[in-house]
Enzyme design. Structure first.
Site, short mmCIF file in Angstrom:
data_model
loop_
_atom_site.label_atom_id
_atom_site.label_comp_id
_atom_site.label_asym_id
_atom_site.label_seq_id
_atom_site.Cartn_x
_atom_site.Cartn_y
_atom_site.Cartn_z
CG ASP A 19 -8.01 5.84 -8.75
OD1 ASP A 19 -8.92 6.00 -9.58
OD2 ASP A 19 -7.51 6.78 -8.10
CD GLU A 78 -2.66 1.53 0.27
OE1 GLU A 78 -2.60 2.67 -0.21
OE2 GLU A 78 -3.40 0.62 -0.17
#
Length: 238
Positions: A143, A93
């Site tokens: 995304d 991440e």
């Protein structure tokens, strides 16, 4: 922790700008997230280096390895680590608040089969993950970059699919999920044309959400907004 990207330069010393699938934003850490980074990163955090990881050494055993790219706040990743103590999980991440939240949750859950990184996943795949070392790669709710001019930023592209295939073992699985229909169609188009994979869907499209994937925060948000959810699973066959 190191920076989330590694600076690269051409032969003339000019910075090379890659197209990336994320926007760098630090975000504000809560006290709990900062405490988790201070206390638990030395135990579960993995720094980026340009050298391949020895995964059995990293986890202290030989076990199937699952890589998750973009774990957000880490709730579903920690849940899977709890549910599958026979597997080892490596999560990547780029946003430190999410890493801190994941470390905190992992400590509270008492899991010891989870390691995390805070770096660009593409660089990690290129430099640190050995070929044919992963049993599964998970990419949940990346995304969508929904504007057409931003589609080049979507992480699922032909080159990325090829890179994932090289890191999976034969019979390893690349599992994707999105709540954005156009991105699901994009993923399906890319993956159905990617060599060396087999779509695990009966009709060569999407698979039902497997029980092994916990419902994520992004999935719940999408459900509230009336979005559907699409899961794709592709097996490396060559």
């Amino acid at each position: 922790m190191n920076d989330v990207i590694t600076a690269e330069f051409d032969e003339n010393g000019r910075a090379i700008r890659r197209i990336r699938s994320f926007v760098r934003r630090q975000g504000r850490l809560t006290k709990g997230q900062q405490l988790a980074l201070d206390e638990y990163w030395p135990l579960m955090g993995v720094e980026f280096t340009p050298e391949a990881l020895d995964l059995p050494t990293l986890f202290g055993r030989e076990a199937p390895v699952v890589l998750e790219i973009g774990f957000g706040m880490g709730a579903s990743l920690v849940a899977m680590a709890q549910q599958h103590p026979e597997r080892d999980f490596l999560g990547i991440e780029v946003h430190s608040p999410g890493v801190g939240a994941c470390l905190s949750s992992a400590h509270e859950a008492g899991v010891n089969n989870l390691r995390v990184m805070c770096h660009d996943a593409v660089e990690v795949l290129e430099r640190m993950i050995p070929d044919a070392s992963l049993d599964m790669v998970q990419l949940f709710f990346p995304d969508p970059w929904h504007k057409a001019r931003h589609h080049k930023r979507r992480i699922v592209q032909s080159a990325f699919a090829g890179r994932i295939r090289g890191k999976l073992k034969i019979s390893g699985v690349f599992h994707m999920a999105t709540d954005w229909e156009n991105y699901a169609e994009h993923m399906l188009e890319v993956m159905n044309h990617a060599p060396g994979y087999r779509n695990l869907s009966d009709d060569n499209t999407y698979v039902p959400r497997p029980d092994s994937r916990p419902v994520t925060k992004f999935e719940l948000r999408g459900q509230r907004l009336g979005h559907g959810n699409w899961d794709l699973m592709f097996e490396r066959v060559e």
